[in-house]
Write an enzyme that holds these catalytic residues in place. Structure first.
Site, PDB file in Angstrom:
ATOM      1  N   ASP A   1      57.945  42.795  48.700  1.00 16.23           N
ATOM      2  CA  ASP A   1      57.127  43.977  48.472  1.00 16.23           C
ATOM      3  C   ASP A   1      57.455  44.594  47.119  1.00 16.23           C
ATOM      4  OD1 ASP A   1      59.429  45.557  48.716  1.00 16.23           O
ATOM      5  OD2 ASP A   1      59.075  45.996  50.822  1.00 16.23           O
TER       6      ASP A   1
ATOM      7  N   LYS B   1      52.842  47.186  48.904  1.00 15.89           N
ATOM      8  CA  LYS B   1      51.872  48.261  49.054  1.00 15.89           C
ATOM      9  C   LYS B   1      52.005  49.225  47.880  1.00 15.89           C
ATOM     10  CE  LYS B   1      52.340  48.026  54.089  1.00 15.89           C
ATOM     11  NZ  LYS B   1      53.437  47.041  54.114  1.00 15.89           N
TER      12      LYS B   1
ATOM     13  N   MET C   1      59.715  58.628  50.618  1.00 20.64           N
ATOM     14  CA  MET C   1      58.270  58.464  50.414  1.00 20.64           C
ATOM     15  C   MET C   1      57.519  59.774  50.615  1.00 20.64           C
ATOM     16  SD  MET C   1      58.008  54.942  52.619  1.00 20.64           S
ATOM     17  CE  MET C   1      58.754  55.746  54.045  1.00 20.64           C
TER      18      MET C   1
END
Length: 523
Positions: free
Chosen positions: A35, A57, A172
């Site tokens: 990722d 992502k 996040m």
């Protein structure tokens, strides 16, 4: 036969912060599914021919849905492949590893979870913030911030979380910083509670923004502070002013491309890392043994006449290394050079000889071929025999000058320099985003090949992408080649050595005000 899947935590970004077991998994696997937050340097540790699949992502789009990733792991394993699912940080902390493992188990596929260093503790540490401290916080909560406000309210019990522990770490949560701050104040945290946001922690792009619950949203907007970042809430943030160590490193904040052959790059890479920079290995050359019957015959003839030489001139560490390879291949004895004087260009070449028990004559003041003539000119007599073992791209100046002085020269290519076959989309991306700060060149061939490979990767004109990148050349000849290629060299060390080159990079960063300058001793 069904393969196996390793669910591996890559750590927070710095490639060296992966675990030993995690690195072993990468080295032996057939395919890596990775990722956005996994260091691209880790992918270079894969065995030749290994497959790389990006499923990362981004905030505004998903390359692949989680369900598709889960199924991909199953499909790859059913093909009999050894798979590494490489995740940023630790796979068990908001990494959805449970969903991936569950589907693997349902399909009868063996898997292992290999923990990683979570960004929740490592990123603050790189900003000088310990998440616990005897005087300020004896407990820690790690909380997701990657949800819409209504989902956050559903998943987080603000009345319990707000004061449950001394330190709160949100992962996040940059886009929701205003809402998070408001909820914490609403449920009892004082508005003056210290807050820090650390972006791209442990990497060259690391940035830290500090404030309080009352003003941090405004500061984030004013600075246009973008994710990914770790949010730390609590009095431990106050430790940063005393403990911030990464910013004090001489090469902090600099991503530096190393273009040397991989077999030679370790010294430069290690020094950059030791001084707080982020080396990016992009080897553009590879040195190999010469091929072809004619070349091999010439080498055999040269090594069959060792006792006839009065001089041997080594012009690079590569020349030394391959000379010994040929000694072994030809079954020759180094004692055949008992009558020869052995000279070296530069301390690196002399050190390579010393490692093999051979002490070179006096070192030339100039670390290039011209220095050999200036230093040993009076001793170079007509009729003497000179062996010049070097690479196929060596300049003609030295053998021509020796012949002009009346010496008999055996100029033999003991190794060849070829362009590497690897393209690197990640490097292109970093250049396009302006996230490469310097490129180092240690020979003319690294300059030419670097430009050649960038063009091969689709850049019709690479020069605009390099306009704001500092070009560091190890010596005048390399610098001249860079100028001829259209580059604008900005750094030239006092001596043509790796140590001096790194010293010059440190001076440059200190001039920018990004770090302090320290003297570097010879390794």
């Amino acid at each position: 036969m069904t393969g196996k899947v390793y669910l591996v935590g890559a750590g927070p970004g710095d490639a060296k912060l992966i675990t030993v077991k995690g690195l072993e998994c990468i080295r032996k696997c057939d395919v890596v599914v990775y990722d956005r937050l996994a260091s691209p340097r880790l992918l270079k540790c894969m065995k030749p021919g290994g497959e790389k699949i990006y499923v990362g992502k981004l905030p505004d789009r998903h390359t692949m849905k989680q369900e598709e990733i889960n199924q991909l792991l199953v499909d790859l394993a059913l093909q009999g492949k050894t798979v590494v699912r490489l995740k940023g940080g630790d796979p068990t902390i908001f990494g959805r590893v449970g969903e991936e493992a569950e589907l693997l188990r349902k399909n009868g596929i063996y898997y292992e979870i290999v923990p990683g260093i979570t960004s929740a503790i490592s990123v603050p540490a790189y900003a000088g913030i310990p998440v616990t401290h005897r005087d300020h916080a004896s407990s820690l909560s790690i909380i997701t911030g990657h949800e819409s406000p209504d989902k956050l309210d559903h998943s987080i019990h603000w009345d319990k979380v707000t004061n449950a522990t001394g330190t709160l770490v949100f992962l996040m949560g940059v886009a929701k910083i205003g809402y998070i701050s408001a909820q914490l104040i609403k449920h009892g945290r004082p508005p003056e509670t210290p807050v820090a946001l650390v972006r791209w922690g442990t990497r060259a792009d690391q940035e830290t923004l500090t404030g309080t619950l009352a003003d941090i949203e405004a500061k984030v907007k004013a600075a246009d502070f973008q994710p990914p970042a770790v949010i730390v809430v609590g009095d431990v943030v106050l430790q940063r002013e005393q403990l911030k160590w990464a910013e004090a490193m001489p090469l902090f904040g600099k991503r530096i491309v190393v273009t040397r052959a991989r077999s030679q790059a370790s010294e430069l890479v290690d020094m950059i890392e030791e001084l707080g920079g982020e080396p990016y290995e992009f080897p553009v050359i590879e040195t190999i043994m010469p091929e072809g019957a004619e070349k091999k015959a010439k080498i055999a003839a040269a090594f069959g006449a060792l006792e006839s030489y009065d001089w041997v001139f080594f012009t690079s560490p590569n020349g030394v290394e391959f000379f010994w390879h040929h000694l072994a291949e030809q079954g020759a004895d180094i004692r055949g050079l008992h009558r020869a004087k052995i000279a070296a260009v530069g301390p690196g070449t002399a050190a390579a000889l010393a490692q093999r028990g051979v002490i070179a004559e006096e070192l030339p003041a100039k670390f290039q071929a011209e220095g050999l003539i200036e230093t040993f000119g009076p001793q170079l007599l007509p009729g003497q025999n000179v062996l010049l073992p070097r690479g196929d791209l060596g300049r003609e100046w030295l053998p021509a000058k020796l012949r002009e002085l009346g010496l008999q020269v055996t100029d033999v290519d003991t190794y060849e320099t070829v362009v590497t076959g690897e393209d690197d989309d990640e490097l292109l991306k970093l250049l396009e985003e302006g996230r490469v700060h310097a490129v180092t060149f240690t020979s003319s061939s690294t300059v030419r090949n670097f430009i050649h490979i960038l063009k091969r990767m689709g850049l019709e004109d690479p020069l605009p992408l390099l306009a704001n990148v500092k070009i560091a050349c190890i010596g005048p000849l390399t610098e001249q080649t860079a100028v001829e290629a259209g580059l604008t060299p900005g750094l030239l060390p006092e001596e043509a050595t790796i140590t001096s080159l790194v010293q010059e990079l440190c001076r440059w960063n200190a001039r920018l005000g990004s770090s302090s300058f320290i003297e570097i001793s010879e390794q």
